[in-house]
Design a protein around this motif. Sequence first.
Motif, PDB file in Angstrom:
ATOM      1  N   TYR A  14      51.187 -77.092   7.455  1.00  0.00           N
ATOM      2  CA  TYR A  14      52.161 -78.422   7.241  1.00  0.00           C
ATOM      3  C   TYR A  14      53.590 -78.098   7.878  1.00  0.00           C
ATOM      4  CZ  TYR A  14      48.579 -79.464   3.746  1.00  0.00           C
ATOM      5  OH  TYR A  14      47.239 -79.779   3.151  1.00  0.00           O
ATOM      6  N   HIS A  15      53.458 -77.926   9.285  1.00  0.00           N
ATOM      7  CA  HIS A  15      54.760 -77.709  10.014  1.00  0.00           C
ATOM      8  C   HIS A  15      55.112 -79.015  10.695  1.00  0.00           C
ATOM      9  CE1 HIS A  15      53.836 -73.478   8.992  1.00  0.00           C
ATOM     10  NE2 HIS A  15      52.799 -73.350   9.750  1.00  0.00           N
ATOM     11  N   GLU A  21      54.414 -84.973   8.531  1.00  0.00           N
ATOM     12  CA  GLU A  21      53.644 -83.691   8.846  1.00  0.00           C
ATOM     13  C   GLU A  21      53.527 -82.673   7.610  1.00  0.00           C
ATOM     14  OE1 GLU A  21      54.584 -82.792  13.444  1.00  0.00           O
ATOM     15  OE2 GLU A  21      56.166 -83.085  12.208  1.00  0.00           O
ATOM     16  N   GLY A  22      54.653 -82.766   6.650  1.00  0.00           N
ATOM     17  CA  GLY A  22      54.617 -81.924   5.525  1.00  0.00           C
ATOM     18  C   GLY A  22      53.946 -82.488   4.474  1.00  0.00           C
ATOM     19  N   LYS A  23      53.414 -83.914   4.442  1.00  0.00           N
ATOM     20  CA  LYS A  23      52.581 -84.423   3.390  1.00  0.00           C
ATOM     21  C   LYS A  23      50.982 -84.374   4.131  1.00  0.00           C
ATOM     22  CE  LYS A  23      55.958 -87.350   1.430  1.00  0.00           C
ATOM     23  NZ  LYS A  23      56.220 -88.794   1.173  1.00  0.00           N
ATOM     24  N   ARG A  67      55.506 -73.367   5.170  1.00  0.00           N
ATOM     25  CA  ARG A  67      55.995 -74.678   5.920  1.00  0.00           C
ATOM     26  C   ARG A  67      57.232 -74.459   6.565  1.00  0.00           C
ATOM     27  NH1 ARG A  67      56.462 -79.506   7.376  1.00  0.00           N
ATOM     28  NH2 ARG A  67      58.285 -81.124   6.891  1.00  0.00           N
ATOM     29  N   SER A  68      57.409 -74.720   7.867  1.00  0.00           N
ATOM     30  CA  SER A  68      58.408 -74.538   8.679  1.00  0.00           C
ATOM     31  C   SER A  68      58.697 -76.069   9.533  1.00  0.00           C
ATOM     32  CB  SER A  68      58.446 -73.411   9.738  1.00  0.00           C
ATOM     33  OG  SER A  68      58.388 -72.140   9.176  1.00  0.00           O
ATOM     34  N   HIS A  69      59.750 -76.234   9.865  1.00  0.00           N
ATOM     35  CA  HIS A  69      60.002 -77.461  10.737  1.00  0.00           C
ATOM     36  C   HIS A  69      59.781 -77.175  12.053  1.00  0.00           C
ATOM     37  CE1 HIS A  69      62.971 -78.598   7.377  1.00  0.00           C
ATOM     38  NE2 HIS A  69      62.132 -79.959   7.664  1.00  0.00           N
TER      39      HIS A  69
END
Length: 119
Positions: A14-15, A21-23, A67-69
């Motif tokens: 979920y990056h 993208e996180g969902k 998770r990372s951006h």
Amino acid sequence: MGTIKLKNIRTYSYHGCLLEEGKIGSDYSVDLEVKTDLQQSSISDDLKDTVDYVLLNRIVVEEMAIRSHLLEHVVQRIITRSLKEIPSIWCIKTAVSKLNPPIDGDVEAVSIEMEQSRN
């Protein structure tokens, strides 16, 4: 010296900077290459004398689950943890690819690759 490679470790992670993208997540592929001394293990045939690629895979899977951006951040975490937990690695190269990224265009993957040697 020698090289151990793990190719195309597949994860669903979920990056990304976009909220979606996180969902919903996306498919990823990770390649990892470590340089180490394989002389002793080539003689002893004993796992304790080499880098355990099961441990390397576990590090990748666990770090990909956080998770990372930015993919750069994920790659650096994989590198840092691998060097910390496996003292016999003297150089590591890691690439993380986001498959079918949500960008305007027909792009198979975007990849970040970084390499680090032990000080």
